[in-house]
Structures are given as C-alpha cells and as structure tokens.
Design a protein around this motif. Structure first.
Motif: not given
Length: 442
Positions: A10-12, A24-31, A54-62, A353-359
C-alpha cells in the motif's frame, strides 16, 4: 525477474525507477544526526523492491544507521524487476551503493556479471559467527561471500482460524496425512478445509517445495534446485502424487480446483480471515499474518494462528525460507559507506529495529526473540533459527526466472495445470523436466 509478493503493498507505489530521483516517502534523504559522526556528509543509496509498510519499516533501520554514523541514506524502490533496473543504472553510470536482492538467482547473476564487491572481513566474521552456515552458502557465489541475508521469510507455516478448528474439534496436526484427515473433519462441520491461491503460481511452487523437502529430504531438494536431478525422478512424481491427493479432493479445497485457480494469494487469506469465511486453513508463509491483521483486523495468536507445515511420510517437518540479501555494488558512488551499512545490517541491533515494527523475521541467531512484538512472530522466528542448517531456500527462487519466476510459464503454469487436473503426476513431471532443461541449459 518476477518476485513473489510477500505482503499487500500500500502507499507509495513501485514506479520510481530512476535511482537519481527522490525516494518515495519523506521526500528528502535522511538527514545526518550529527556533524561529528564517522560518515557525516556521505550519502548511501539503497535500492530494493520494498514499498508501503515494508519500505517505511526499513527506513527506520536506515534512520538508526544515520543516528549511529552520520551518513545520509536514500532508499529507492525498484519494483519487481530488480535485475533490469539495477543493470540499466549501472550502464548509465548511476549505480546504487547497496541493493536488497530478493532472489538467490539474482544475487548469482549480479556476481557472475562482476557487479558485486566481496563482503568486508568484519561482515564475513559477523555472518560466520551469528548465522547458520546455510545463509552464508546462499549469499556466496563460487566460494566468495557477497550477500548478507537481512530479512527472511518462513514459508513452512499453515495458518488457521482457531474458531474453525475448535468448532470442528480438531487440533493442529503434525503429519501430512493427519492434516488431510483434520481437513475432512473441518469440511464435515460446514467449512472447506483449505483456501488455495492457485491464481498465483508461486503459491503452488511453495506447496510442492514443502512436500518435496520433507518427503525426499534435503540432499535431493538441493540436487533438484540445481537441476542436477531431473524432474522426472521418481521422488518428484511421488511428491506430485502426494500434493495431488489434496488438490483433487473437493472436500478439502474451497470451491474446488476451478475456484482455487481463480483465487490469488490475498484472496486465499480473505477466505479464511475475511468477513465471510469459506475455509478453516490457508497454507503460505509468515506474511499471511500481516494480511490477516492489516486487512481484516485479526489479532495474531487469538483470531489467527499457525502450525508448522507437517512432516510427510515419516520425513522431517520442512523449513523452507525466502529472503532479501544486502549486496554492495562495485560501481556505487559511495561503495565504502555502503559496506559500512551492510556491516551494520549484520548486527542484531539493526534487526531489532524492524523486529519491533513488525512484519519481519531475521536469520540472525543473536537477535533476542523478545525484540518481536507478539508471541506468534516469536514462535515463527524461533522455528527458523532452530532449523539451523536444515533450512532450504525457496527452490523456485533459486531457478532461472524462465522456469521458477515467470507468470504463465515454466513451473508456475505447469503446477497450475496440475491443480486443474492432478490425475497424471508422471506426465506433469515430464513437462516440468522439459521446461527446466530449457531454462537451466545444463
């Protein structure tokens, strides 16, 4: 290469193919988190198939990597055709630094084209210490380790409605024959036993792989996966016959074979966990839980649960897996920082990080099971880790795409034909061998 989807996305969307474009997502690279970090001012570009949650949760790892090192990150979704997109970017001089590769066959293809950097000593040591050797094997080509399996799928889980089994007075079975017997009892109580998503040919390859691994054993599984054993081998004919016993039984398959062929994977989950249940059980990987929870609001462990795919004919219960491997491209503009990201992904800290987010499931033995958010996911992860070296990677994902990963062709189509008419396993085996010989060219 086609990649079987493991979640409802879903989403992006996965239409952003230009790796130079904004992710996709936040628009800018992570600062970067701080100016005094070791990689401050550097940007690591990561490409992968993930979109939506999946992308949102991987972004948390990044983001956690950024906080730790100061490196900016940029994730771009490639869509399913990873090899095509990455290849075109390398040719255009715009290669990403890291790619999350969803198939063993694609990793091997990248390595043989000379696109990959061998893993650093640090990454190799971590993988050797913290992962079962089988994961090192699937990340290696010709004895060189190129890939770190960061995210895994457990494809030996049969999901069921606890209510349906309780009403039928059935307990989770531990053998294939007991599962079919339990299925008849469920059917007698008013629901079909199984919902089968035959419209997606990859679900049928997963059915076959679990039966074959348990019945024929890991050595023959490895030989068949490498096409060192022909599909006309008696072990293949036997496994098809075992599977056909279920497919041809109208009491066991919701709506019979025709309806199964018109049902895709999400639809097969809906028939068990949706508002109008038609079946008590659905076989597929741990990702069924995500669909049952996200789409139908089921509480995992209460409204939806699983039992391990049962042992067949006295064999061991199978553990078939899939997964996404991180690799570093030689032509990436910041391959050194990319290798630092891969070293981070090899740690239990990153997986947590991702384990806590699920999936998410990790093949990392050092990840504390308490990192997972619910008891069912913890049980699935524990099963994957305890299987150790007996884990076998999805066979069709190891095959050339023409045989194991193309809609309407090869193994996907031939197993759909077999679901339609399971009366002649020997003839199906001959057709599979003909298609495999053409694709493998060995």
């Amino acid at each position: 290469m086609m990649r079987r989807r493991t979640t409802l996305l879903t989403g992006c969307t996965a239409l952003v193919l230009a790796l130079g474009a904004t992710a996709c997502g936040s628009g800018d690279p992570v600062s970067a988190g701080g100016g005094d970090k070791a990689l401050s001012g550097q940007t690591v570009t990561v490409a992968g198939v993930w979109t939506g949650s999946e992308q949102k949760n991987f972004q948390k790892v990044l983001d956690a990597f950024t906080a730790k090192t100061g490196a900016k990150t940029q994730f771009v979704s490639t869509g399913d055709n990873v090899s095509t997109v990455v290849g075109s970017k390398i040719e255009g001089g715009n290669a990403p630094d890291v790619v999350m590769v969803p198939q063993v066959g694609v990793l091997q293809q990248f390595a043989k084209k000379g696109w990959l950097k061998p893993l650093s000593t640090t990454a190799r040591q971590t993988i050797t210490a913290d992962y079962a050797p089988v994961w090192k094997k699937y990340g290696s080509v010709d004895g060189t380790l190129y890939g770190l399996y960061f995210k895994a799928a457990h494809k030996s889980t049969v999901w069921y409605s606890p209510t349906a089994l309780a009403q039928a007075g059935v307990k989770p079975p531990t053998t294939y024959d007991a599962m079919l017997k339990a299925g008849h009892t469920i059917s007698d109580s008013g629901l079909a036993a199984f919902s089968v998503g035959g419209q997606d040919g990859w679900t049928l390859t997963d059915w076959f792989e679990n039966v074959y691994l348990s019945q024929a054993g890991p050595d023959k599984y490895d030989a068949l996966a490498a096409h060192k054993l022909k599909w006309t081998d008696p072990s293949v004919v036997r496994a098809l016959g075992t599977l056909g016993k279920l497919f041809k039984d109208k009491q066991l398959v919701a709506g019979g074979q025709k309806e199964a062929l018109d049902t895709d994977f999400p639809g097969s989950v809906e028939k068990v966990f949706g508002p109008k249940p038609e079946a008590g059980m659905v076989y597929e990987g741990d990702f069924v839980a995500g669909v049952a929870h996200d789409q139908y609001g089921k509480t995992i462990g209460k409204d939806a649960n699983f039992f391990p795919f049962p042992a067949v004919d006295g064999g061991k219960a199978p553990v078939v897996s899939g997964g996404d491997a991180a690799v570093v491209l030689k032509d990436g503009k910041n391959a050194k920082a990319g290798m630092k990201l891969l070293e981070y992904l090899a740690t239990p800290e990153a997986s947590a990080v991702w384990a806590k987010a699920g999936g998410f499931l990790s093949p990392n033995k050092k990840l504390d099971l308490s990192s997972y958010g619910d008891a069912v996911t913890r049980a699935t992860a524990k099963s994957l880790i305890q299987a150790g070296d007996s884990v076998r990677f999805d066979m069709s994902d190891q095959a050339p795409a023409a045989f194991g990963g193309t809609k309407g062709a090869g193994e996907w189509k031939l197993l759909q034909d077999f679901l339609r008419d399971p009366s002649n396993p020997k003839a199906t085996a001959a057709k599979l061998e003909s298609a495999a010989a053409k694709a493998y060219q060995n």
